[in-house]
Design an enzyme around this catalytic site. Structure first.
Site, PDB file in Angstrom:
ATOM      1  N   SER A  12      -8.946 -50.831 -44.655  1.00  0.00           N
ATOM      2  CA  SER A  12      -8.843 -52.170 -45.250  1.00  0.00           C
ATOM      3  C   SER A  12      -8.199 -52.122 -46.640  1.00  0.00           C
ATOM      4  CB  SER A  12     -10.214 -52.850 -45.297  1.00  0.00           C
ATOM      5  OG  SER A  12     -11.053 -52.271 -46.256  1.00  0.00           O
ATOM      6  N   MET A  89     -11.205 -38.968 -45.991  1.00  0.00           N
ATOM      7  CA  MET A  89     -12.466 -38.220 -46.029  1.00  0.00           C
ATOM      8  C   MET A  89     -12.243 -36.711 -45.974  1.00  0.00           C
ATOM      9  SD  MET A  89     -14.418 -40.748 -46.381  1.00  0.00           S
ATOM     10  CE  MET A  89     -16.082 -40.173 -46.106  1.00  0.00           C
ATOM     11  N   ARG A  90     -11.297 -36.220 -46.790  1.00  0.00           N
ATOM     12  CA  ARG A  90     -11.088 -34.776 -46.891  1.00  0.00           C
ATOM     13  C   ARG A  90     -11.069 -34.405 -48.365  1.00  0.00           C
ATOM     14  NH1 ARG A  90     -11.732 -31.603 -42.937  1.00  0.00           N
ATOM     15  NH2 ARG A  90     -10.066 -30.166 -43.477  1.00  0.00           N
ATOM     16  N   HIS A 108     -13.584 -45.573 -55.314  1.00  0.00           N
ATOM     17  CA  HIS A 108     -14.968 -45.208 -55.004  1.00  0.00           C
ATOM     18  C   HIS A 108     -15.851 -46.443 -55.158  1.00  0.00           C
ATOM     19  CE1 HIS A 108     -18.366 -42.550 -54.500  1.00  0.00           C
ATOM     20  NE2 HIS A 108     -18.952 -43.187 -55.500  1.00  0.00           N
ATOM     21  N   LEU A 143     -15.495 -33.962 -57.715  1.00  0.00           N
ATOM     22  CA  LEU A 143     -15.685 -35.097 -56.808  1.00  0.00           C
ATOM     23  C   LEU A 143     -15.895 -36.399 -57.591  1.00  0.00           C
ATOM     24  CD1 LEU A 143     -16.115 -35.907 -53.800  1.00  0.00           C
ATOM     25  CD2 LEU A 143     -18.571 -35.602 -54.228  1.00  0.00           C
ATOM     26  N   GLN A 172     -13.967 -56.554 -53.798  1.00  0.00           N
ATOM     27  CA  GLN A 172     -13.446 -56.209 -55.125  1.00  0.00           C
ATOM     28  C   GLN A 172     -12.572 -54.960 -55.080  1.00  0.00           C
ATOM     29  OE1 GLN A 172     -13.621 -58.346 -57.585  1.00  0.00           O
ATOM     30  NE2 GLN A 172     -14.717 -59.606 -56.084  1.00  0.00           N
TER      31      GLN A 172
HETATM   32  C1  GRF Z   1     -14.129 -47.747 -49.186  1.00  0.00           C
HETATM   33  O1  GRF Z   1     -15.439 -48.201 -49.348  1.00  0.00           O
HETATM   34  C2  GRF Z   1     -13.756 -46.832 -50.318  1.00  0.00           C
HETATM   35  O2  GRF Z   1     -14.365 -47.157 -51.519  1.00  0.00           O
HETATM   36  C3  GRF Z   1     -14.249 -45.498 -49.841  1.00  0.00           C
HETATM   37  O3  GRF Z   1     -14.000 -45.497 -48.461  1.00  0.00           O
HETATM   38  C4  GRF Z   1     -13.986 -46.836 -47.978  1.00  0.00           C
HETATM   39  C5  GRF Z   1     -12.671 -47.031 -47.289  1.00  0.00           C
HETATM   40  O4  GRF Z   1     -12.590 -48.277 -46.643  1.00  0.00           O
HETATM   41  N1  GRF Z   1     -13.572 -44.433 -50.553  1.00  0.00           N
HETATM   42  P1  GRF Z   1     -11.230 -48.695 -45.924  1.00  0.00           P
HETATM   43  O5  GRF Z   1     -10.913 -47.617 -44.907  1.00  0.00           O
HETATM   44  O6  GRF Z   1     -10.163 -48.824 -46.954  1.00  0.00           O
HETATM   45  O7  GRF Z   1     -11.537 -49.999 -45.255  1.00  0.00           O
END
Ligand code: GRF
Length: 198
Positions: A12, A89-90, A108, A143, A172
């Site tokens: 998103s 997620m890496r 984040h 991190l 947001q």
């Molecule tokens: C978001 O909540 C972002 O803060 C975190 O991973 C999520 C990713 O959401 N790092 P999307 O894949 O962009 O919808």
């Protein structure tokens, strides 16, 4: 401004950046979208939009370093100004971070330095903070820790769950990422931990 988007899931934030460019709210071009997960909805969407969309499934590589090498090869061919982590997620190796110092952005879902790591929204609810939000920052070797570019706040309401707070923060996030990229289009520098806009 040439952007490479790295994602692993929903996408998103990628979509929000795409929309901002399409509607002229952000002067930028997405030159590459890359997912480490073949089934990420975000990469399917990137294909539909006609972007250069690549899947590099980390499970197909014997070592983390080999996967990263391939990521690097695609990035260097695409020549992005910024590498935008949008739910990627890496973990990135120190060498990778060094190679693209102050060119990798992450978002984040908390007001860093509070609640780094996974389940930031659940951490915020459990801690009982009254305000949370999101942070766009440069990626460093630690991190969720690099120099902060933009933060946006949301209230934490009585009765919030991790899910309801996540949804409020996500709205947001979509604003914050576009805002951060817009700011980086103008002159800036990093002084110690601080990103200074001229
Ligand atoms: C978001 O909540 C972002 O803060 C975190 O991973 C999520 C990713 O959401 N790092 P999307 O894949 O962009 O919808």
């Amino acid at each position: 401004m040439r952007l490479a988007i790295l994602l692993s899931g929903r996408g998103s934030n990628f979509q929000a950046i795409h929309e901002a460019i399409r509607h002229g709210r952000l002067q930028a071009e997405i030159v590459l979208v890359l997912s480490n997960r073949p089934d990420a909805p975000g990469i399917q969407r990137a294909k539909e939009y006609g972007y250069a969309a690549h899947i590099l499934d980390h499970k197909q590589f014997a070592k983390r370093a080999l996967h990263e090498e391939e990521v690097q090869r695609l990035l260097d061919a695409a020549q992005p100004d910024f590498i935008v982590l949008a739910g990627y997620m890496r973990l990135l190796s120190p060498a990778f971070v060094e190679r693209y110092r102050h060119r990798i952005l992450n978002i984040h879902p908390s007001l860093l330095p509070s609640f780094p790591g996974v389940d930031a929204q659940a951490q915020a609810v459990a801690y009982g903070v009254k305000v949370s939000g999101c942070t766009v920052h440069f990626v460093d070797e630690h991190l969720d820790a690099g120099p902060i570019i933009v933060q946006r706040t949301v209230p934490v309401l009585d009765g919030d769950t991790a899910d309801t707070l996540s949804a409020r923060i996500l709205e947001q996030e979509h604003v914050a990422y576009v805002e951060a990229l817009g700011k980086l289009a103008r002159p800036w520098r990093v002084e110690g931990r601080r990103v200074v806009f001229e």
